[in-house]
Scaffold this motif. Structure first.
Motif, PDB file in Angstrom:
ATOM      1  N   TYR A   8      -0.112   6.113  13.184  1.00 15.82           N
ATOM      2  CA  TYR A   8       1.343   6.156  11.926  1.00 15.82           C
ATOM      3  C   TYR A   8       0.793   7.127  11.743  1.00 15.82           C
ATOM      4  CZ  TYR A   8       5.446   6.299   9.219  1.00 15.82           C
ATOM      5  OH  TYR A   8       6.443   6.532   8.407  1.00 15.82           O
ATOM      6  N   SER A   9       2.575   8.280  11.705  1.00 14.19           N
ATOM      7  CA  SER A   9       2.091   9.728  11.195  1.00 14.19           C
ATOM      8  C   SER A   9       3.379  10.229  10.411  1.00 14.19           C
ATOM      9  CB  SER A   9       1.388  11.202  11.880  1.00 14.19           C
ATOM     10  OG  SER A   9       1.982  12.236  10.866  1.00 14.19           O
ATOM     11  N   LEU A  10       4.469   9.815   9.031  1.00 14.38           N
ATOM     12  CA  LEU A  10       5.610  10.175   8.504  1.00 14.38           C
ATOM     13  C   LEU A  10       5.282  12.217   8.809  1.00 14.38           C
ATOM     14  CD1 LEU A  10       8.303   9.368   8.298  1.00 14.38           C
ATOM     15  CD2 LEU A  10       7.463   9.879   5.360  1.00 14.38           C
ATOM     16  N   ASP A  11       4.297  12.284   8.823  1.00 23.68           N
ATOM     17  CA  ASP A  11       4.850  14.435   8.030  1.00 23.68           C
ATOM     18  C   ASP A  11       3.764  15.182   9.120  1.00 23.68           C
ATOM     19  OD1 ASP A  11       7.131  14.037   6.417  1.00 23.68           O
ATOM     20  OD2 ASP A  11       5.099  13.284   4.552  1.00 23.68           O
ATOM     21  N   GLY A  12       3.355  14.572  10.223  1.00 28.64           N
ATOM     22  CA  GLY A  12       2.057  15.086  10.751  1.00 28.64           C
ATOM     23  C   GLY A  12       0.524  15.285  10.520  1.00 28.64           C
ATOM     24  N   ASN A  13       0.416  14.670   9.486  1.00 28.68           N
ATOM     25  CA  ASN A  13      -1.026  15.703   9.445  1.00 28.68           C
ATOM     26  C   ASN A  13      -2.049  14.265   9.960  1.00 28.68           C
ATOM     27  OD1 ASN A  13      -1.919  16.702   6.876  1.00 28.68           O
ATOM     28  ND2 ASN A  13       0.507  16.187   6.636  1.00 28.68           N
ATOM     29  N   THR A  14      -1.422  12.676  10.615  1.00 27.04           N
ATOM     30  CA  THR A  14      -2.486  11.500  10.503  1.00 27.04           C
ATOM     31  C   THR A  14      -2.246  11.884  12.150  1.00 27.04           C
ATOM     32  OG1 THR A  14      -1.883  10.578   8.981  1.00 27.04           O
ATOM     33  CG2 THR A  14      -3.056   9.354  10.799  1.00 27.04           C
ATOM     34  N   LYS A  45      11.821   9.128  -0.285  1.00 32.17           N
ATOM     35  CA  LYS A  45      10.826   8.759   1.133  1.00 32.17           C
ATOM     36  C   LYS A  45      10.006   8.465  -0.085  1.00 32.17           C
ATOM     37  CE  LYS A  45       7.807  12.355   1.638  1.00 32.17           C
ATOM     38  NZ  LYS A  45       7.058  13.716   2.891  1.00 32.17           N
ATOM     39  N   PHE A  46       9.337   8.822  -1.130  1.00 34.26           N
ATOM     40  CA  PHE A  46       8.437   8.017  -2.135  1.00 34.26           C
ATOM     41  C   PHE A  46       8.877   6.603  -2.733  1.00 34.26           C
ATOM     42  CE2 PHE A  46       7.496  12.682  -1.651  1.00 34.26           C
ATOM     43  CZ  PHE A  46       6.154  12.659  -1.086  1.00 34.26           C
ATOM     44  N   PHE A  47      10.464   7.026  -2.309  1.00 32.01           N
ATOM     45  CA  PHE A  47      10.880   4.672  -3.157  1.00 32.01           C
ATOM     46  C   PHE A  47      10.895   4.000  -2.299  1.00 32.01           C
ATOM     47  CE2 PHE A  47      14.801   2.568  -3.787  1.00 32.01           C
ATOM     48  CZ  PHE A  47      14.604   1.732  -5.221  1.00 32.01           C
ATOM     49  N   TRP A  48      10.863   4.015  -1.050  1.00 30.09           N
ATOM     50  CA  TRP A  48      11.720   3.344   0.239  1.00 30.09           C
ATOM     51  C   TRP A  48       9.571   3.926   1.051  1.00 30.09           C
ATOM     52  CZ3 TRP A  48      15.319   0.247  -0.167  1.00 30.09           C
ATOM     53  CH2 TRP A  48      16.028   0.676  -0.417  1.00 30.09           C
ATOM     54  N   GLY A  49       9.028   4.529   1.355  1.00 28.77           N
ATOM     55  CA  GLY A  49       7.864   4.010   1.385  1.00 28.77           C
ATOM     56  C   GLY A  49       6.747   3.449   0.594  1.00 28.77           C
ATOM     57  N   GLY A  50       6.546   3.708  -0.746  1.00 27.34           N
ATOM     58  CA  GLY A  50       6.711   3.022  -1.638  1.00 27.34           C
ATOM     59  C   GLY A  50       6.849   1.550  -2.296  1.00 27.34           C
ATOM     60  N   LYS A  51       7.841   1.208  -1.359  1.00 28.37           N
ATOM     61  CA  LYS A  51       8.832   0.094  -2.031  1.00 28.37           C
ATOM     62  C   LYS A  51       8.493  -1.082  -0.889  1.00 28.37           C
ATOM     63  CE  LYS A  51      12.551  -2.385  -0.683  1.00 28.37           C
ATOM     64  NZ  LYS A  51      12.609  -2.804   0.199  1.00 28.37           N
ATOM     65  N   THR A  78      -4.577   6.104   9.491  1.00 28.20           N
ATOM     66  CA  THR A  78      -2.831   5.483   8.638  1.00 28.20           C
ATOM     67  C   THR A  78      -3.146   6.838   7.356  1.00 28.20           C
ATOM     68  OG1 THR A  78      -2.091   4.211   7.364  1.00 28.20           O
ATOM     69  CG2 THR A  78      -4.135   4.325   7.556  1.00 28.20           C
ATOM     70  N   PRO A  79      -1.718   7.584   7.531  1.00 27.91           N
ATOM     71  CA  PRO A  79      -1.577   8.073   5.400  1.00 27.91           C
ATOM     72  C   PRO A  79      -2.017   6.815   4.559  1.00 27.91           C
ATOM     73  CG  PRO A  79       0.505   8.056   7.230  1.00 27.91           C
ATOM     74  CD  PRO A  79       0.030   6.868   7.608  1.00 27.91           C
ATOM     75  N   ILE A  80      -2.094   6.856   3.572  1.00 22.89           N
ATOM     76  CA  ILE A  80      -1.762   6.482   2.261  1.00 22.89           C
ATOM     77  C   ILE A  80      -0.666   6.419   1.792  1.00 22.89           C
ATOM     78  CG2 ILE A  80      -3.233   6.045  -0.164  1.00 22.89           C
ATOM     79  CD1 ILE A  80      -4.992   5.608   1.571  1.00 22.89           C
ATOM     80  N   TRP A  81      -0.106   5.514   0.969  1.00 23.18           N
ATOM     81  CA  TRP A  81       0.955   5.394   0.987  1.00 23.18           C
ATOM     82  C   TRP A  81       1.104   4.468  -0.794  1.00 23.18           C
ATOM     83  CZ3 TRP A  81       6.084   4.478   4.352  1.00 23.18           C
ATOM     84  CH2 TRP A  81       5.657   5.341   4.957  1.00 23.18           C
ATOM     85  N   CYS A 108      -5.000   9.532   5.837  1.00 26.15           N
ATOM     86  CA  CYS A 108      -4.828  10.915   5.330  1.00 26.15           C
ATOM     87  C   CYS A 108      -4.044  11.268   4.185  1.00 26.15           C
ATOM     88  CB  CYS A 108      -4.313  11.153   6.587  1.00 26.15           C
ATOM     89  SG  CYS A 108      -4.760  11.991   8.178  1.00 26.15           S
ATOM     90  N   SER A 109      -4.574  11.831   3.121  1.00 22.53           N
ATOM     91  CA  SER A 109      -3.938  11.101   1.870  1.00 22.53           C
ATOM     92  C   SER A 109      -4.049  13.129   1.321  1.00 22.53           C
ATOM     93  CB  SER A 109      -4.648  10.557   0.884  1.00 22.53           C
ATOM     94  OG  SER A 109      -5.983  11.123   0.011  1.00 22.53           O
ATOM     95  N   SER A 110      -2.454  13.241  -0.299  1.00 22.96           N
ATOM     96  CA  SER A 110      -2.941  14.106  -0.729  1.00 22.96           C
ATOM     97  C   SER A 110      -4.047  14.235  -1.894  1.00 22.96           C
ATOM     98  CB  SER A 110      -1.314  14.041  -1.189  1.00 22.96           C
ATOM     99  OG  SER A 110      -0.967  13.195  -1.922  1.00 22.96           O
ATOM    100  N   GLY A 111      -5.027  12.865  -1.351  1.00 16.65           N
ATOM    101  CA  GLY A 111      -5.861  13.067  -2.756  1.00 16.65           C
ATOM    102  C   GLY A 111      -6.519  11.834  -3.350  1.00 16.65           C
ATOM    103  N   LYS A 137      -7.926  14.909   3.583  1.00 14.69           N
ATOM    104  CA  LYS A 137      -6.890  15.129   2.760  1.00 14.69           C
ATOM    105  C   LYS A 137      -6.117  16.514   3.056  1.00 14.69           C
ATOM    106  CE  LYS A 137      -6.473  17.511  -1.786  1.00 14.69           C
ATOM    107  NZ  LYS A 137      -6.651  18.390  -3.147  1.00 14.69           N
ATOM    108  N   ASP A 138      -4.115  15.715   2.990  1.00 17.52           N
ATOM    109  CA  ASP A 138      -3.224  16.224   3.968  1.00 17.52           C
ATOM    110  C   ASP A 138      -4.285  17.623   5.057  1.00 17.52           C
ATOM    111  OD1 ASP A 138      -1.124  15.236   2.897  1.00 17.52           O
ATOM    112  OD2 ASP A 138      -1.188  16.700   0.735  1.00 17.52           O
ATOM    113  N   PRO A 139      -4.458  17.767   6.271  1.00 17.95           N
ATOM    114  CA  PRO A 139      -5.201  17.946   7.025  1.00 17.95           C
ATOM    115  C   PRO A 139      -4.704  19.665   7.542  1.00 17.95           C
ATOM    116  CG  PRO A 139      -4.961  15.931   7.856  1.00 17.95           C
ATOM    117  CD  PRO A 139      -4.449  16.058   6.659  1.00 17.95           C
TER     118      PRO A 139
END
Ligand SMILES: Cc1cc2nc3c(=O)[nH]c(=O)nc-3n(C[C@H](O)[C@H](O)[C@H](O)COP(=O)(O)O)c2cc1C
Length: 160
Positions: A8-14, A45-51, A78-81, A108-111, A137-139
């Motif tokens: 799964y990828s929302l922003d393309g990194n994964t 995005k962070f609110f709904w994704g996190g929820k 998977t991205p890390i959420w 993939c995470s942002s760190g 990390k955000d490749p």
């Protein structure tokens, strides 16, 4: 060996890693697509994704053919959420049996640390053999050479 990268990828990194790995090891690719995708921009995005992670939601997927019978090796990306894997991956592992398959995991995470994500996925995939875990990390933003080294590490484990 017949392998598939399921991600799964929302922003393309994964997705970037899925493309690189599938080219290198000759694996097929399946991109998990939730029927309802979350907003790509801003705070929402962070609110709904996190929820959706916190409530362990299993979104319905648009993917109709998730029959993996013909594959012996499955690479899950998977991205890390909210410090763990994404809801689309929870839908996938709930829908499909990976019993007896060789499984590799990447995140993939942002760190943030992917340890919790891998531990939880291993618990859910008890009937499979998890052969490797690699975190990025955000490749898209990362130095190309570093990303390639990590992809090579993952691909060597897949080809072993
Ligand atoms: C809803 C949401 C929650 C996130 N939570 C985390 C987190 O807990 N730790 C972290 O390091 N990065 C977090 N991120 C950043 C993504 O894991 C990171 O940018 C990743 O590379 C995105 O993958 P993608 O481009 O394939 O969607 C989060 C991103 C989103 C959208």
């Amino acid at each position: 060996m017949k392998a598939v990268v399921v991600y799964y990828s929302l922003d393309g990194n994964t997705e970037l890693i899925a493309d690189m790995v599938s080219k290198k090891v000759g694996a097929d690719k399946i991109k998990l697509q939730p029927e309802k995708e979350i907003a790509k921009e801003g705070f929402k995005k962070f609110f709904w994704g996190g929820k959706s992670v916190i409530f362990k939601e299993k979104p319905a997927l648009l993917n109709k053919d998730l029959n993996l019978d013909s594959y012996d090796t499955v690479i899950i990306g998977t991205p890390i959420w909210a410090a763990t894997f994404t809801p689309a991956i929870l839908s996938f592992v709930s829908l499909v049996s990976l019993k007896g398959k060789k499984v590799h995991l990447y995140a993939c995470s942002s760190g943030g640390d992917a340890g919790k994500c891998f531990t939880k996925l291993k618990e859910l995939l008890k009937d499979s053999t998890i052969l490797s875990t690699v975190s990025f990390k955000d490749p898209i933003k990362e130095e190309k050479q570093k990303v390639e080294q990590q992809v090579d590490k993952l691909c060597s484990a897949i080809k072993e």
